[in-house]
Design a protein around this motif. Structure first.
Motif, short mmCIF file in Angstrom:
data_model
loop_
_atom_site.label_atom_id
_atom_site.label_comp_id
_atom_site.label_asym_id
_atom_site.label_seq_id
_atom_site.Cartn_x
_atom_site.Cartn_y
_atom_site.Cartn_z
N LEU A 45 -1.37 41.89 -45.02
CA LEU A 45 -1.50 40.21 -45.06
C LEU A 45 -2.44 40.00 -43.83
CD1 LEU A 45 -0.76 37.68 -46.16
CD2 LEU A 45 1.37 37.91 -45.01
N ASN A 46 -1.99 40.87 -42.68
CA ASN A 46 -2.92 40.56 -41.40
C ASN A 46 -4.33 40.55 -41.47
OD1 ASN A 46 -0.53 39.69 -40.14
ND2 ASN A 46 -0.04 41.38 -39.23
N LYS A 47 -4.66 41.82 -42.30
CA LYS A 47 -6.10 41.99 -42.62
C LYS A 47 -6.73 41.13 -43.63
CE LYS A 47 -6.36 45.45 -39.49
NZ LYS A 47 -6.03 46.91 -40.14
N CYS A 52 -10.16 36.48 -45.05
CA CYS A 52 -9.91 34.96 -45.78
C CYS A 52 -10.55 34.12 -44.68
CB CYS A 52 -8.88 34.79 -46.21
SG CYS A 52 -8.24 35.64 -47.56
N ASN A 53 -9.95 34.12 -43.26
CA ASN A 53 -10.57 33.32 -42.38
C ASN A 53 -12.24 33.14 -42.41
OD1 ASN A 53 -8.20 32.18 -41.89
ND2 ASN A 53 -7.60 33.54 -40.08
N GLN A 54 -12.72 34.29 -42.34
CA GLN A 54 -13.94 34.56 -42.24
C GLN A 54 -14.92 33.82 -43.21
OE1 GLN A 54 -14.36 38.71 -42.04
NE2 GLN A 54 -14.16 38.83 -39.97
N GLY A 56 -13.28 31.15 -44.95
CA GLY A 56 -13.05 29.70 -44.99
C GLY A 56 -11.95 29.60 -45.83
N TYR A 57 -11.22 30.59 -46.14
CA TYR A 57 -9.76 30.76 -47.12
C TYR A 57 -8.75 30.72 -46.06
CZ TYR A 57 -12.54 31.61 -50.83
OH TYR A 57 -13.76 31.71 -52.12
N ASN A 58 -7.52 29.91 -46.50
CA ASN A 58 -6.51 29.92 -45.70
C ASN A 58 -5.41 30.91 -45.99
OD1 ASN A 58 -5.12 28.83 -48.06
ND2 ASN A 58 -5.31 26.85 -47.92
N ILE A 59 -4.24 30.87 -45.24
CA ILE A 59 -3.13 31.99 -45.50
C ILE A 59 -2.51 32.16 -46.90
CG2 ILE A 59 -1.40 30.37 -44.64
CD1 ILE A 59 -1.41 34.15 -44.08
N THR A 60 -2.67 30.90 -47.70
CA THR A 60 -2.11 30.92 -48.86
C THR A 60 -2.99 31.88 -49.68
OG1 THR A 60 -1.36 28.84 -48.91
CG2 THR A 60 -1.78 29.45 -51.10
N VAL A 61 -4.35 31.86 -49.54
CA VAL A 61 -5.04 32.87 -50.22
C VAL A 61 -5.00 34.18 -49.84
CG1 VAL A 61 -7.65 33.16 -50.81
CG2 VAL A 61 -7.04 31.10 -50.72
N ALA A 62 -4.89 34.33 -48.71
CA ALA A 62 -4.55 35.68 -47.91
C ALA A 62 -3.27 36.33 -48.60
CB ALA A 62 -4.54 35.46 -46.53
N GLU A 63 -2.32 35.47 -48.87
CA GLU A 63 -1.15 35.99 -49.31
C GLU A 63 -1.30 36.34 -50.76
OE1 GLU A 63 1.52 32.59 -48.82
OE2 GLU A 63 2.23 33.14 -46.90
N THR A 64 -2.12 35.45 -51.72
CA THR A 64 -2.48 36.03 -53.01
C THR A 64 -3.40 37.22 -53.04
OG1 THR A 64 -2.69 33.42 -53.55
CG2 THR A 64 -3.78 35.07 -54.87
N ILE A 65 -4.11 37.39 -52.14
CA ILE A 65 -4.87 38.60 -52.30
C ILE A 65 -4.24 39.76 -51.98
CG2 ILE A 65 -6.95 40.00 -50.83
CD1 ILE A 65 -7.89 37.36 -53.01
N ALA A 66 -3.17 39.71 -50.95
CA ALA A 66 -2.27 40.81 -50.60
C ALA A 66 -1.33 41.12 -51.71
CB ALA A 66 -1.51 40.38 -49.41
N GLU A 67 -0.66 40.08 -52.55
CA GLU A 67 0.10 40.20 -53.56
C GLU A 67 -0.81 40.99 -54.72
OE1 GLU A 67 1.42 36.53 -54.63
OE2 GLU A 67 2.65 36.51 -53.09
N GLU A 104 -10.38 42.49 -54.41
CA GLU A 104 -9.64 41.64 -54.99
C GLU A 104 -10.05 40.32 -54.51
OE1 GLU A 104 -7.42 41.31 -57.72
OE2 GLU A 104 -8.34 43.29 -57.80
N LEU A 105 -10.54 40.57 -53.01
CA LEU A 105 -10.99 38.85 -52.48
C LEU A 105 -12.36 38.80 -53.11
CD1 LEU A 105 -10.91 36.65 -50.25
CD2 LEU A 105 -11.95 38.47 -48.60
N THR A 106 -13.28 39.76 -53.42
CA THR A 106 -14.74 39.59 -54.12
C THR A 106 -14.25 39.05 -55.38
OG1 THR A 106 -15.74 41.44 -52.95
CG2 THR A 106 -16.88 40.58 -54.89
N ASN A 107 -13.19 39.58 -56.24
CA ASN A 107 -13.18 38.77 -57.57
C ASN A 107 -12.45 37.43 -57.38
OD1 ASN A 107 -13.67 41.15 -58.65
ND2 ASN A 107 -11.34 42.10 -58.75
N TYR A 108 -11.41 37.30 -56.23
CA TYR A 108 -11.23 35.62 -56.07
C TYR A 108 -12.52 34.80 -55.88
CZ TYR A 108 -8.64 31.93 -54.08
OH TYR A 108 -7.88 30.74 -54.01
N PHE A 109 -13.43 35.33 -55.01
CA PHE A 109 -14.52 34.44 -54.64
C PHE A 109 -15.41 34.07 -56.04
CE2 PHE A 109 -19.05 34.26 -53.86
CZ PHE A 109 -19.12 33.14 -52.84
N ARG A 110 -15.40 35.22 -56.83
CA ARG A 110 -15.99 35.09 -58.18
C ARG A 110 -15.31 34.02 -59.12
NH1 ARG A 110 -17.52 41.43 -58.88
NH2 ARG A 110 -19.55 41.41 -57.76
#
Length: 220
Positions: A45-47, A52-54, A56-67, A104-110
């Motif tokens: 989650l920390n990573k 995600c901050n890089q 422009g995404y917030n902690i909610t998106v980071a939690e989604t990616i971690a899950e 997963e972050l790439t997929n989320y962005f797409r």
């Protein structure tokens, strides 16, 4: 069976082996996976939050990616320590999970980009077999002709036409899952679907052409 409390003291490699062993009981695998999630979630989650901050995404998106990362691993547990050059099993597994997180972050962005462009499918698409019930007397002539043309199509042609008409988007093919449902439901190949779709469109266009020709004659 290793009890859940004892599992917290078990090294990561043994937990991974227990979870990835399909011959192990479901209970043992579930317990091992739960401990792995607890052990590595905060690190991932920390990573994810930093990454995600890089973007422009917030902690909610980071939690989604971690899950999503742990879910993806649970669905396809393929960690292999022999493919890693890391100094420890914990570092190796963390790097493996971060690799999943990156994808997963790439997929989320797409997905977000597709939503903005109106070309996103969420997997809930269903086959459309019939037109909704409407009062055609309130339609203009062209809409009425199209409605009747669609009703005149053979069942399979109509189902294919309506499903494509409802879900097809510019520059975006129908989801594979929906196409699979369509083939199975109709008992036809993808080539047949393409052929029936063309035949349906040609027939509807012919109705419109006749209408336009009739209008032109009446205006002469």
């Amino acid at each position: 069976m290793i009890q859940s409390l004892q599992l917290k003291k078990v090294d990561t490699q043994e937990l991974i082996l227990q979870f990835q062993n399909i011959k192990s009981s479901e209970e043992n695998r579930d317990q091992a996976f739960a401990v792995l999630c607890t052990r590595f979630r905060e690190r991932i989650l920390n990573k994810c939050e930093i990454r995600c901050n890089q973007f422009g995404y917030n902690i909610t998106v980071a939690e989604t990616i971690a899950e999503r990362t742990f879910y993806k691993y649970a669905k396809s547990p393929g960690f292999d320590i022999t493919k890693s050059k890391a100094s420890s099993i914990d570092i190796a597994f963390e790097l493996y999970l971060l690799g999943i997180a990156k994808r997963e972050l790439t997929n989320y962005f797409r997905e977000e980009k597709k939503k903005l462009n109106g070309t996103y499918y969420d997997g809930n698409e269903q086959i459309i077999e019939n037109l909704p019930k409407v009062d055609i007397s309130k339609m203009n002539l062209k809409a009425r002709i199209m409605h009747l043309a669609i009703l005149s199509l053979p069942d399979k042609h109509r189902t294919i036409y309506l499903t494509y008409k409802y879900y097809e988007k510019i520059g975006c093919n129908l989801p594979r899952s929906l196409l699979s449902k369509l083939r199975e439901h109709l008992g036809v190949s993808q080539n047949t679907i393409r052929s029936y779709k063309k035949e349906a469109i040609d027939k509807i266009n012919s109705y419109i052409e006749v209408m336009e020709a009739t209008k032109n004659i009446s205006n002469e």
